[in-house]
Design an enzyme around this catalytic site. Structure first.
Site, short mmCIF file in Angstrom:
data_model
loop_
_atom_site.label_atom_id
_atom_site.label_comp_id
_atom_site.label_asym_id
_atom_site.label_seq_id
_atom_site.Cartn_x
_atom_site.Cartn_y
_atom_site.Cartn_z
CG ASP A 148 0.41 3.11 -6.73
OD1 ASP A 148 0.61 3.89 -5.84
OD2 ASP A 148 -0.50 3.12 -7.33
CB SER B 109 -10.48 1.31 -7.53
OG SER B 109 -9.19 1.59 -7.39
CD GLU C 19 -7.87 8.97 -9.89
OE1 GLU C 19 -8.26 7.77 -10.68
OE2 GLU C 19 -8.49 8.99 -8.49
CD GLU D 64 -3.11 -0.29 0.12
OE1 GLU D 64 -3.16 -0.14 -1.23
OE2 GLU D 64 -3.67 -1.45 0.55
CG ASP E 285 -6.30 2.05 -7.39
OD1 ASP E 285 -5.71 1.40 -7.01
OD2 ASP E 285 -6.87 3.17 -7.20
CB SER F 275 -24.71 7.28 -12.46
OG SER F 275 -24.64 6.18 -11.52
CE1 TYR G 18 -2.95 7.53 -2.93
CE2 TYR G 18 -2.15 9.45 -4.29
CZ TYR G 18 -2.32 7.97 -4.03
OH TYR G 18 -1.71 7.14 -4.80
CB SER H 138 -12.19 7.33 -8.72
OG SER H 138 -11.36 6.63 -8.03
#
Ligand code: GLA
Length: 386
Positions: free
Chosen positions: A38, A128, A163, A35, A175, A69, A225, A130
């Protein structure tokens, strides 16, 4: 949901015409271990799930794009001639919009279309959603336009850029890669520096992977983040004064301890370096069927994310602590970005009910929130629905 059911849902929203409706699915992902690695150039170990987002698309004969949606009230319309920009009032639709914007700017000829999304992936849960909607939109547009040989690694990179640049989250490639490249019943060991990857059978012997949703939505996740990412970059800059390192994962624990005098940077880097080693160990455990060893690495991963990386938070810590005391559990950790969202646990198959009851009750008592539990099924990456 199969293509027929999705088409019916689409026609309820947009009406029926002679034009074909193209149907797709993109999974969510779970990361077994590795975690916040990446974007530091190390190894991650994700798998695509059977839960995810369905998408249906039908071309129009004008330049309009309609985005709806079944999971949200907000519907958004775009004109493909506009300058497409991120607008906070467009909420979730900024994700597909970002894909249109980037494809448009890259010179791809885009046609107007009606799109319906429908998912069973909880938002903000660290599975994930997104990346799933980004990869789904990009795959849908290219596939519906007639492309048959889509380069999935390039697709993942493209969606990561959307992103990073359009949404403003400085995420890594994990992701998007797992959603584009997933395979049924396989986890992926991905080297994020080179994008070399291998598929490892997702065989947990007499155990199952239980996904525990804390139902604590991530708050301020994105800014923290990005802050963690900057801290890692700052640590790497210092370590590079003494040694040519490609990325932070190439440093050793000794170098981190000796050369980083700032305590925060030292802890962040220590998590990264030790977590990367745990991923390599976890691969061996999984291949050898050593579930106890795998479970131990999960515990260590969570402790490191809690103490050194500080991305767990009260709810995830509570879930993991309860899980480790519950029947049949041999390991547990948070998964994804953290700050809320999901944790995972390795649980003996015949103890899952007792496990979920005990953890669920303890969690409600401690936090006032209700946790959801489900057994992970590992599935294929983004695909056309037959
Ligand atoms: C989020 C990001 C990923 C990764 C994880 C943490 O899911 O999108 O790129 O950094 O957090 O491992």
């Amino acid at each position: 949901m199969d293509a027929k059911q999705l088409t019916t849902l689409f026609e309820k929203n947009y009406g029926a015409t002679q034009e074909p409706v193209h149907c797709f699915f993109a999974p969510g992902r779970v990361n077994l271990i590795g975690e916040h690695i990446d974007y530091n150039g190390g190894f991650v170990f994700p798998a695509a799930l059977s839960v995810g987002i369905w998408g249906a698309l039908r071309f129009r004969d004008d330049n309009r794009v309609c985005l709806k949606s079944t999971n949200a009230e907000l519907a958004v319309n775009l004109e493909l001639t506009d300058t497409l920009m991120f607008l906070s009032e467009d909420g979730w639709a900024n994700y597909p919009k970002g894909v249109f914007a980037k494809l448009f700017n890259a010179g791809m000829t885009l046609k107007g279309c009606d799109i319906l999304f429908s998912g069973n992936l909880p938002d903000g849960a660290g599975l994930s959603s997104s990346a799933a909607i980004l990869v789904l939109t990009a795959f849908m547009l290219r596939s519906a336009a007639g492309e048959t040989e889509i380069d999935r690694v390039a697709l993942a990179r493209f969606c990561q850029q959307v992103e990073n640049e359009f949404i403003g989250v400085n995420c890594g490639i994990m992701d998007q890669f797992s959603i584009a490249m997933g395979q049924k019943d396989k986890a992926m060991l991905l080297d994020c520096e080179t994008l070399a990857y291998e598929y490892i059978p997702f065989v947990l012997q007499e155990h199952s992977l239980v996904i525990m949703n804390s139902n604590k939505k991530r708050e301020l996740a994105d800014s923290k983040y990005n802050q963690r990412r900057s801290e890692c970059e700052a640590a790497l800059d210092i370590l590079r004064r003494r040694k040519a390192l490609k990325n932070l994962c190439q440093a050793s624990v000794a170098e981190v301890e000796e050369q980083l005098s700032d305590a925060t940077l030292r802890r962040r880097a220590r998590h990264v370096v030790t977590e990367n080693e745990r991923v390599k160990q976890a691969k061996i455990c999984l291949m050898q069927g050593d579930m106890v060893g795998f479970g131990q690495l999960m515990r260590e991963s969570h402790a490191s994310l809690r103490q050194d990386y500080e991305v767990t938070g009260r709810e995830l810590d509570c879930l993991v602590d309860l899980a480790l005391k519950a029947p049949g559990c041999i390991g547990a950790r948070m998964t994804g970005a953290g700050f809320g969202g999901c944790a995972i646990a390795l649980v003996k198959r015949d103890a899952i009910t007792a496990f979920s009851e005990q953890v669920g009750a303890g969690y409600s008592q401690a936090t006032g929130l209700k946790a959801d539990f489900h057994v992970a099924a590992v599935s294929d990456g983004v695909k056309i629905l037959d």
